[in-house]
Design a protein around this motif. Sequence first.
Motif, PDB file in Angstrom:
ATOM      1  N   PHE A   1     -34.759 -10.587 -84.560  1.00 37.40           N
ATOM      2  CA  PHE A   1     -33.379 -10.410 -85.012  1.00 37.40           C
ATOM      3  C   PHE A   1     -32.593  -9.550 -84.031  1.00 37.40           C
ATOM      4  N   LEU A   2     -33.168  -8.441 -83.614  1.00 40.69           N
ATOM      5  CA  LEU A   2     -32.455  -7.544 -82.702  1.00 40.69           C
ATOM      6  C   LEU A   2     -32.259  -8.188 -81.334  1.00 40.69           C
ATOM      7  N   ASP A   3     -33.262  -8.923 -80.877  1.00 38.70           N
ATOM      8  CA  ASP A   3     -33.123  -9.625 -79.596  1.00 38.70           C
ATOM      9  C   ASP A   3     -32.059 -10.712 -79.672  1.00 38.70           C
ATOM     10  N   ALA A   4     -32.014 -11.416 -80.805  1.00 34.40           N
ATOM     11  CA  ALA A   4     -31.005 -12.460 -80.975  1.00 34.40           C
ATOM     12  C   ALA A   4     -29.607 -11.867 -80.978  1.00 34.40           C
ATOM     13  N   ASP A   5     -29.449 -10.726 -81.636  1.00 31.56           N
ATOM     14  CA  ASP A   5     -28.140 -10.074 -81.677  1.00 31.56           C
ATOM     15  C   ASP A   5     -27.718  -9.630 -80.283  1.00 31.56           C
ATOM     16  N   LYS A   6     -28.642  -9.070 -79.529  1.00 30.31           N
ATOM     17  CA  LYS A   6     -28.333  -8.618 -78.170  1.00 30.31           C
ATOM     18  C   LYS A   6     -27.991  -9.791 -77.265  1.00 30.31           C
ATOM     19  N   ALA A   7     -28.782 -10.860 -77.362  1.00 31.09           N
ATOM     20  CA  ALA A   7     -28.531 -12.028 -76.515  1.00 31.09           C
ATOM     21  C   ALA A   7     -27.239 -12.729 -76.895  1.00 31.09           C
ATOM     22  N   LEU A   8     -26.898 -12.719 -78.178  1.00 33.87           N
ATOM     23  CA  LEU A   8     -25.658 -13.359 -78.626  1.00 33.87           C
ATOM     24  C   LEU A   8     -24.445 -12.673 -78.006  1.00 33.87           C
ATOM     25  N   HIS A   9     -24.501 -11.368 -77.867  1.00 31.17           N
ATOM     26  CA  HIS A   9     -23.369 -10.648 -77.270  1.00 31.17           C
ATOM     27  C   HIS A   9     -23.122 -11.120 -75.845  1.00 31.17           C
ATOM     28  N   THR A  10     -24.190 -11.401 -75.121  1.00 30.72           N
ATOM     29  CA  THR A  10     -24.046 -11.933 -73.760  1.00 30.72           C
ATOM     30  C   THR A  10     -23.603 -13.382 -73.780  1.00 30.72           C
ATOM     31  N   HIS A  11     -24.081 -14.110 -74.776  1.00 32.07           N
ATOM     32  CA  HIS A  11     -23.779 -15.538 -74.874  1.00 32.07           C
ATOM     33  C   HIS A  11     -22.314 -15.787 -75.216  1.00 32.07           C
ATOM     34  N   LEU A  12     -21.755 -14.944 -76.064  1.00 36.24           N
ATOM     35  CA  LEU A  12     -20.371 -15.138 -76.499  1.00 36.24           C
ATOM     36  C   LEU A  12     -19.424 -14.418 -75.542  1.00 36.24           C
ATOM     37  N   THR A  13     -18.806 -15.164 -74.672  1.00 37.90           N
ATOM     38  CA  THR A  13     -17.798 -14.568 -73.792  1.00 37.90           C
ATOM     39  C   THR A  13     -16.491 -14.332 -74.544  1.00 37.90           C
ATOM     40  N   SER A  14     -16.303 -15.090 -75.589  1.00 36.85           N
ATOM     41  CA  SER A  14     -15.183 -14.885 -76.517  1.00 36.85           C
ATOM     42  C   SER A  14     -15.762 -15.011 -77.920  1.00 36.85           C
ATOM     43  N   PHE A  15     -14.923 -15.132 -78.904  1.00 33.56           N
ATOM     44  CA  PHE A  15     -15.365 -15.237 -80.301  1.00 33.56           C
ATOM     45  C   PHE A  15     -16.236 -14.049 -80.701  1.00 33.56           C
TER      46      PHE A  15
END
Length: 371
Positions: free
Chosen positions: A168-182
């Motif tokens: 869960f924590l890794d997914a949250d961290k990676a999502l921040h990098t993945h989402l350049t917007s939104f």
Amino acid sequence: MSSAVLLKLVRCGRSGAAGRAFLWGSVSKVDLFTPVPPVQASGAAWVRWASGAARFDTDGSGRPVTWDSFGIWDNRIEEPILLPSSIRYGKPIPQVEEGGRASVLGLRKQNEDRLRVARIHDNLLYFAVFDGHGGPHAADYCYTFMEKHIRDALEEEEDLERVLTKAFLDADKALHTHLTSFLTAGTTATVAMLRDGVELVVASVGDSRALLCRKGQAFKLTHDHTPDRRDERHRIQSSGGFVTWNSVGVAHVNGRLAMTRSIGDFHLKQSGVIAKPDTRRITVHHTGDAFLALTTDGINFLLSDQEICDVINQCHNPTEAAEIISQQALQYGSEDNATIIIVPLGAWGKQQSPAAVYSMSRNFASSGRWA
């Protein structure tokens, strides 16, 4: 030699041959499942091993029980047996199926819910529901990559609670990098993992839920992360955030989000919204546990946990049950996407729930919940 003596010899020969053949089949079957104590087979037949003797008759008549009824684990379990796990745990473990699933749009413009079922390993199943908000971007990411984060964590850790927390924590961290917007997009996440058919571990953030139906009763496995909870509200306020209530009494973090934990929602991280899940481990008892259900709030905000159990227990199979539950939520006035996964366990179909009483006097003033 008289005919009487000859007839007696023939009878003795037949009974001896039958006994030897039956004894060979019986010993091979018991040796295969040595860790398992003797069990009652098909009604009143008991097998007892003592001093090298075995009793094969059910009524003292001396006639052996038939092969088909000898050595059955449990005639209440109709599913195929998961053999390695049964030997390991010394009890019958059914082969768990993938179950039924449904996701309906409701009155929304798009479906932001996502669900996922997968087999991580031969003995490890993965079930997940994600309820996106602020767009489907965070839910889409978790649908696609949560399984990868779990697999990566499994390479370093065997404890499933730690595995899910790290994922869960890794997914949250990676999502921040993945989402350049939104960056205002987020999602709930409720994930269940079943290992060896008996070890069930659930992790959750947000207000999607997991419940177990045990002996006909709803057994809650998760608790909603909302600002109504004192401990969650205290963390929000300690982090500099605040809680407000809308016109129908629903609490929101900073007036924006109706939950205190989620994956994503990066604009509220500094206000105490976190991605660390609550986890829970439970042992499945297949003789009494009928199913596991994962739901998003489009269902669980309108139907109580016990109502969900009662309705599902009246259905013939998990696919039918998932469709009925999702449609029932719409009939009760759900305006949100409604998603459910139902995983049948060993006692599926064995519980008889009372006929459900459907009340059409539900409170339909629920739009503030999903605003």
